[in-house]
Design an enzyme around this catalytic site. Structure first.
Site, PDB file in Angstrom:
ATOM      1  N   HIS A 154      46.963  37.050  45.086  1.00 56.59           N
ATOM      2  CA  HIS A 154      45.747  37.289  44.759  1.00 56.59           C
ATOM      3  C   HIS A 154      44.831  38.096  45.340  1.00 56.59           C
ATOM      4  O   HIS A 154      44.941  38.318  46.670  1.00 56.59           O
ATOM      5  CB  HIS A 154      45.019  35.857  44.629  1.00 56.59           C
ATOM      6  CG  HIS A 154      43.670  35.777  44.164  1.00 56.59           C
ATOM      7  ND1 HIS A 154      43.056  35.848  42.897  1.00 56.59           N
ATOM      8  CD2 HIS A 154      42.601  35.885  44.839  1.00 56.59           C
ATOM      9  CE1 HIS A 154      41.892  35.784  42.933  1.00 56.59           C
ATOM     10  NE2 HIS A 154      41.471  35.605  43.817  1.00 56.59           N
ATOM     11  N   ASN A 160      52.404  33.996  44.148  1.00 49.39           N
ATOM     12  CA  ASN A 160      51.458  34.975  43.503  1.00 49.39           C
ATOM     13  C   ASN A 160      50.637  35.694  44.413  1.00 49.39           C
ATOM     14  O   ASN A 160      50.239  35.316  45.499  1.00 49.39           O
ATOM     15  CB  ASN A 160      50.454  34.273  42.493  1.00 49.39           C
ATOM     16  CG  ASN A 160      49.374  34.852  41.756  1.00 49.39           C
ATOM     17  OD1 ASN A 160      49.703  35.870  41.160  1.00 49.39           O
ATOM     18  ND2 ASN A 160      48.198  34.461  42.064  1.00 49.39           N
ATOM     19  N   ASP A 178      44.941  29.356  41.371  1.00 49.48           N
ATOM     20  CA  ASP A 178      44.712  29.765  42.827  1.00 49.48           C
ATOM     21  C   ASP A 178      44.301  28.617  43.774  1.00 49.48           C
ATOM     22  O   ASP A 178      43.881  28.634  44.687  1.00 49.48           O
ATOM     23  CB  ASP A 178      43.535  30.828  42.769  1.00 49.48           C
ATOM     24  CG  ASP A 178      43.600  31.770  41.753  1.00 49.48           C
ATOM     25  OD1 ASP A 178      44.876  32.402  41.713  1.00 49.48           O
ATOM     26  OD2 ASP A 178      42.592  32.201  41.522  1.00 49.48           O
ATOM     27  N   GLY A 191      52.226  47.670  38.048  1.00 41.80           N
ATOM     28  CA  GLY A 191      53.386  47.304  38.517  1.00 41.80           C
ATOM     29  C   GLY A 191      53.522  47.882  39.873  1.00 41.80           C
ATOM     30  O   GLY A 191      54.723  48.010  40.544  1.00 41.80           O
ATOM     31  N   GLU A 230      47.867  43.743  49.879  1.00 42.09           N
ATOM     32  CA  GLU A 230      48.667  43.384  48.831  1.00 42.09           C
ATOM     33  C   GLU A 230      50.178  43.642  49.100  1.00 42.09           C
ATOM     34  O   GLU A 230      51.051  43.144  49.000  1.00 42.09           O
ATOM     35  CB  GLU A 230      48.282  43.724  47.548  1.00 42.09           C
ATOM     36  CG  GLU A 230      47.036  42.820  47.176  1.00 42.09           C
ATOM     37  CD  GLU A 230      46.674  43.356  45.644  1.00 42.09           C
ATOM     38  OE1 GLU A 230      47.581  43.467  44.743  1.00 42.09           O
ATOM     39  OE2 GLU A 230      45.534  43.606  45.682  1.00 42.09           O
ATOM     40  N   ILE A 237      50.473  30.786  33.797  1.00 42.35           N
ATOM     41  CA  ILE A 237      51.765  30.170  33.820  1.00 42.35           C
ATOM     42  C   ILE A 237      51.645  28.643  33.351  1.00 42.35           C
ATOM     43  O   ILE A 237      50.996  27.936  33.994  1.00 42.35           O
ATOM     44  CB  ILE A 237      52.133  30.023  35.252  1.00 42.35           C
ATOM     45  CG1 ILE A 237      52.057  31.686  35.749  1.00 42.35           C
ATOM     46  CG2 ILE A 237      53.598  29.529  35.326  1.00 42.35           C
ATOM     47  CD1 ILE A 237      52.911  32.528  34.974  1.00 42.35           C
ATOM     48  N   ASN A 241      52.598  46.401  42.591  1.00 42.63           N
ATOM     49  CA  ASN A 241      53.187  45.378  43.733  1.00 42.63           C
ATOM     50  C   ASN A 241      54.584  45.260  43.296  1.00 42.63           C
ATOM     51  O   ASN A 241      55.485  44.749  44.327  1.00 42.63           O
ATOM     52  CB  ASN A 241      52.458  43.998  43.443  1.00 42.63           C
ATOM     53  CG  ASN A 241      51.340  44.064  44.438  1.00 42.63           C
ATOM     54  OD1 ASN A 241      51.129  43.842  45.430  1.00 42.63           O
ATOM     55  ND2 ASN A 241      49.992  43.471  43.677  1.00 42.63           N
TER      56      ASN A 241
END
Length: 214
Positions: free
Chosen positions: A110, A108, A151, A12, A181, A94, A14
């Protein structure tokens, strides 16, 4: 006020960047209404607890069929009534039903510069292993909308990170998180919260976007 549901599977980091961004004001007019995890051992759940954020864990292993999990996953998200679903290190594929329920409302992060090192099989540390195997000099991270492909959704933000000669996958992973990120995910959420992001012809338009701001 933008209400977001954050889906996580592991540590976690992010999620923490988003929590910190809201607390510091880097992300404004935004509230996390749900943290969802498919992994009962995810430290992200502890991060949510410490921050006083409602958290739910539902593992596919506890369902007789994947469709049953997918249905419950969708209903859990819907019940939180989020404006935006954020995949922050979420290792669950998903299902199309969720993508269709939240069109251009799922984003999202990546750990590479899409369209490089992305698609089926490119996730987590494996991405950085492939970057190093290929001898790439530059990598980075991408925030994108989620569509029914892997993606393939419209790109919102990207940030480049230099690859250093003595990098290991673990060292590179940490640098990409710290330099890319944890910067572009909060920025993307803030832009969306203020209505500055729209999709036209499968491309993202950002009103007043300054690439130097991230």
């Amino acid at each position: 006020m933008l209400k977001i549901a954050v889906c996580v599977s592991g540590g976690g980091t992010n999620l923490q960047a988003i929590i910190d961004g809201i607390e510091s004001g880097k992300i404004s007019d935004t509230r996390i209404v749900l943290v969802f995890s498919n992994n009962p051992n995810a430290y992200a759940l502890e991060r949510a607890k410490k921050a006083g954020i409602p958290a739910v864990c539902k593992s596919p292993k506890n369902y007789p069929a994947r469709d049953d999990f997918n249905k419950d996953f969708l209903e859990t998200l819907k019940s939180a009534e989020p404006d935006l679903v954020v995949l922050a290190g979420c290792m669950v594929v998903i299902p199309k039903e969720i993508v269709r329920a939240f069109p251009n409302r799922i984003i999202n992060i990546h750990p590479a510069l899409i369209p490089s090192f992305c698609g089926q099989g490119y996730y987590g540390l494996h991405v950085h292993e492939k970057v190093l195997e290929r001898g790439a000099r530059v990598t980075g991270a991408t925030v994108h909308f989620v569509d029914e492909g892997t993606d393939t959704g419209p790109i919102i933000l990207q940030k480049a990170v230099m690859v250093e000669q003595d990098d290991t996958p673990e060292i590179l992973q940490k640098r990409v998180m710290e330099q890319a990120e944890w910067k572009i995910m909060p920025k993307a959420i803030d832009l969306i919260a203020h209505g500055k992001v729209r999709v036209e012809d499968h491309k993202v338009i950002i009103d007043g976007y300054d690439p130097q701001s991230i």
